[in-house]
Design an enzyme around this catalytic site. Sequence first.
Site, mmCIF file in Angstrom:
data_model
loop_
_atom_site.group_PDB
_atom_site.id
_atom_site.type_symbol
_atom_site.label_atom_id
_atom_site.label_comp_id
_atom_site.label_asym_id
_atom_site.label_seq_id
_atom_site.Cartn_x
_atom_site.Cartn_y
_atom_site.Cartn_z
ATOM 1 N N GLU A 50 -15.981 -4.882 4.330
ATOM 2 C CA GLU A 50 -15.279 -3.619 4.532
ATOM 3 C C GLU A 50 -16.152 -2.369 4.544
ATOM 4 O O GLU A 50 -15.622 -1.266 4.655
ATOM 5 C CB GLU A 50 -14.171 -3.452 3.488
ATOM 6 C CG GLU A 50 -14.582 -3.751 2.063
ATOM 7 C CD GLU A 50 -13.382 -3.888 1.137
ATOM 8 O OE1 GLU A 50 -12.360 -3.220 1.376
ATOM 9 O OE2 GLU A 50 -13.471 -4.654 0.162
ATOM 10 N N HIS A 108 0.847 -1.204 0.000
ATOM 11 C CA HIS A 108 0.000 0.000 0.000
ATOM 12 C C HIS A 108 0.872 1.240 0.000
ATOM 13 O O HIS A 108 1.863 1.310 0.728
ATOM 14 C CB HIS A 108 -0.930 -0.006 1.211
ATOM 15 C CG HIS A 108 -2.086 -0.932 1.014
ATOM 16 N ND1 HIS A 108 -3.227 -0.867 1.772
ATOM 17 C CD2 HIS A 108 -2.293 -1.942 0.143
ATOM 18 C CE1 HIS A 108 -4.078 -1.804 1.378
ATOM 19 N NE2 HIS A 108 -3.532 -2.464 0.406
ATOM 20 N N ASP A 115 -11.715 0.963 4.727
ATOM 21 C CA ASP A 115 -12.920 1.408 4.031
ATOM 22 C C ASP A 115 -14.114 1.527 4.966
ATOM 23 O O ASP A 115 -14.991 2.363 4.750
ATOM 24 C CB ASP A 115 -13.228 0.465 2.869
ATOM 25 C CG ASP A 115 -12.313 0.715 1.683
ATOM 26 O OD1 ASP A 115 -12.421 1.798 1.084
ATOM 27 O OD2 ASP A 115 -11.480 -0.144 1.377
ATOM 28 N N ARG A 139 -5.411 -4.091 8.626
ATOM 29 C CA ARG A 139 -5.056 -2.835 9.295
ATOM 30 C C ARG A 139 -4.033 -2.049 8.476
ATOM 31 O O ARG A 139 -3.155 -2.622 7.836
ATOM 32 C CB ARG A 139 -4.461 -3.110 10.682
ATOM 33 C CG ARG A 139 -5.457 -3.702 11.671
ATOM 34 C CD ARG A 139 -4.802 -3.966 13.020
ATOM 35 N NE ARG A 139 -5.778 -4.446 13.996
ATOM 36 C CZ ARG A 139 -6.511 -3.672 14.766
ATOM 37 N NH1 ARG A 139 -6.378 -2.360 14.675
ATOM 38 N NH2 ARG A 139 -7.363 -4.175 15.625
ATOM 39 N N ARG A 157 -5.886 -11.150 -4.416
ATOM 40 C CA ARG A 157 -7.078 -10.382 -4.052
ATOM 41 C C ARG A 157 -7.714 -9.801 -5.297
ATOM 42 O O ARG A 157 -7.027 -9.244 -6.156
ATOM 43 C CB ARG A 157 -6.755 -9.256 -3.064
ATOM 44 C CG ARG A 157 -8.022 -8.499 -2.635
ATOM 45 C CD ARG A 157 -7.805 -7.591 -1.447
ATOM 46 N NE ARG A 157 -7.127 -6.358 -1.772
ATOM 47 C CZ ARG A 157 -7.496 -5.144 -1.329
ATOM 48 N NH1 ARG A 157 -8.555 -5.028 -0.542
ATOM 49 N NH2 ARG A 157 -6.817 -4.084 -1.644
ATOM 50 N N ARG A 199 -9.498 6.080 -2.623
ATOM 51 C CA ARG A 199 -9.099 5.001 -1.733
ATOM 52 C C ARG A 199 -8.889 5.529 -0.319
ATOM 53 O O ARG A 199 -8.595 6.702 -0.108
ATOM 54 C CB ARG A 199 -7.821 4.340 -2.237
ATOM 55 C CG ARG A 199 -8.030 3.510 -3.478
ATOM 56 C CD ARG A 199 -6.779 2.724 -3.821
ATOM 57 N NE ARG A 199 -7.021 1.850 -4.949
ATOM 58 C CZ ARG A 199 -7.581 0.660 -4.869
ATOM 59 N NH1 ARG A 199 -7.983 0.207 -3.701
ATOM 60 N NH2 ARG A 199 -7.757 -0.077 -5.933
#
Length: 882
Positions: free
Chosen positions: A506, A141, A543, A581, A396, A713
């Site tokens: 989420e 990320h 999210d 997390r 994913r 995001r």
Amino acid sequence: MSGDLHESLRDNVRILGDSLGRTIADDLGKGFVDRIETIRGLAKSGRQGDVQSSRELIEYLRKLPDRDLLPVTRAFNQFLNLANIAEQHYRARFRRVEDYKPGSQPVLSELLERARDAGHAPRKLVESLATMRVELVLTAHPTEVIRRTLIQKYDAIDECLTVIESSLDYPERASRARGRLEELISQAWHTDEIRHERPTPVDEAKWGFAVIENSLWQAVPAFHRDLDSLLLESAGERLPLDAAPIVFASWMGGDRDGNPNVTSRVTREVLLLGRWMAADLYLRDLEQLKAELSMWKCNSALRAEVGNVAEPYRELLKRLLQRVEATRDWAKAQLDGRSYEGGPIIENSDQLYAPLLTCYRSLCDVGLDTIANGALLDTLRRVAVFGVTLTKLDIRQEASRHALVMEELTQTLGLGHYRDWSEEQRQAFLLAELESRRPLIPRRWECSAETREVLDTFLVIANEQSEALGTYIISMAGQPSDVLTVALLMKEVGGVVSLPIAPLFETLDDLNRAGDVIDRLLALPGYRALAGERQEVMIGYSDSAKDAGQLAAAWAQYRAQERLVEVCRHHGVDLTLFHGRGGAVGRGGGPAYAAILSQPPGSVNGSLRVTEQGEMIRFKFGQPDIALRSMEIYACAVLEASLLPPPAPEPHWREEMDRLAGIAHRAYVGVVREDPDFVPYFRAVTPEGVLGHLPLGSRPTKRRQDGGVETLRAIPWIFAWTQIRLMLPAWLGSGEAFSARIEEEGGLEVLREMRDRWPFFGTYLDMLEMLLAKADVGIASYYEQRLVDEPALKELGAQLRQRFTRLQSVVLEILDQPQLLEQTPLIRQAIEVRNPYIDPLHGLQAELLQRNRDADGAISGELSRALMVTMAGIAAGLRNTG
């Protein structure tokens, strides 16, 4: 710097700062350094309450000529990165990895003693650690703003500090280290801190593998040696040889949710890179073992395998070396697109582990236990943890992408429109096809490119060794059919590999329905036959907080976990919860130990998966000593949560949380979703509009490029608010909730009772306190003053700051403290030390944003780079930014 701050940390900050000053003076002259010191001095005086100095600082920054803006931003950015190095060094030296209250730093030996006192037999402790399954999932990320080349220099600077501190009796050695330190800081100053291009998913995977090579490869066997020593002392036995309480997985190269850059070809390449890197690292281990294991005494099993040779261990290791070297050559040939014509390769971990185990058992059998439990045991531990792929790669994908495949397929087969079917119709169709022996997908199906890419991903899974892959995660999952679709596609592509499938819940609605969805799923006999006795479920923190606000999301996450535990227990299924997390509080971040112990009782139970994201990977695992401590923290927390779980919340606490969450949710939605001025204000006052130009990671900042803030995001959403120090996503709504309760009779007492007796609520308040301390409404107000013109937007900004100030006073009242972070002085002092260096970057960023807008986004390349550096510097100064 505060006199309470540890002397070694203060000294190292001074050493690094002085060296940076000399480097800048050599490059730009002493006059420039004097200007930097003037800016820092004004910022420091402003922080001490001198309003005039704050005004002078802003004026000074606004009058800087264009040619000075980039070097000034670079100077403050570099100092903040050096301060981080000093702090990381301090934490590694004094085993202080996590920011938390004094006395709460977990120590495994003390925990084992507490467990024994609670009635757990020594054998139970060994079994608990041996069967523990903690998976730390490294994700790419985009919050790691520092280039890999600079990270390598910073690691070398840390090594210099170690040499200097350990060379008090060797002045020549210390002098050489100081010279090397000067050289490295000069290298860093003369290196561009901003990437010119976004990293590719493969680049991100290489960075993840580098963390393993440079840190975890050393830390993992050290962690196991420490565990062995503790267990020998407390239980009289070692950890079993194949035990791996903590293992590592990765999303780098497998996370295709909203990232078009992650393709099946990329996933295949990353899997091959893992094989190549693993073989290369094991070759180094095996060469060392071959050099050291020169003994001739061996047992009959080893003698039978190698024959009557003078050095049986070396003979077996030589054969193993040949296969591992062939494996490396095979992986390289595959990566290069060449055919491989060498000898047999290592296909799985057993083929690597078995010969090493033969050597180990032989050494023990002939009385050479000391040798067996040295470097050879370290390598066995590495194989148990890293396998032959270093990490298990998760896949994913978003649920809607799978549904589109089914829609296209049902249309092609003349079965109707899948997307128009009810959930019951979808389930019936999917279950029937899962049981059917005939193929569903036509052999030469000419489908769309989007569908072909999804199917190609399943083809990669089908052709891979099962131990190379982790879990298939479904983003935005909402129904049992989302899971059944993935199971069907996995079956249809025809591989023997069948991955665990984890729906990711989420949004607030999805979290509230998670238990019922899993209940319905596990009640389907066709699914149970596939899933077996274990179900993994992922809880989304980022999210859900963006959707509902932090307080409402945190309570929904807690209740979802409780319900999932209950459902899986009812169905006789072992549950593994996967916690998504992030680093920032607004994305579920915070100290791991406190976070794990604040989960519902029964939700850990010896197994846990959790993401480690962005810059937090470097902060927790970037150096061997810190990685060792981080693993100990996870082992401690999971063991304690399993053997000594926290109490269930009292019924009246639940009622309190229901009410608090409801008030907070309404307040949050009332601003973020319903106030027409909010989105214009967000875009005007934050650097959100230029974040996309900061080449942080391979993923786009938005899920859809045609949408508004709702498609942004969670990471850039948090990042943008952090840059202006308002931190809004992590606190908005909490103030209204707490204020309403405190105004009622007995409200304060109940909140304090929950704080003291319920880890979930106490940890939430601790994280909120840390976030409030890092926020600064004065800085946020300056951004507004410089960047916002419309009166209505300014009025909204004033309201938001009033909400923040009210929350701050309410939190202090609940905590019964005169100031924030009173119980965590190290965090408070670290913030105070950094502020005089972060404040000028805020002033410069606001100025550059305004100039960029005046120029319609066409400021010069140097000023644009300066703007990017301010973002990197602020992120470095505040650390857990995303």
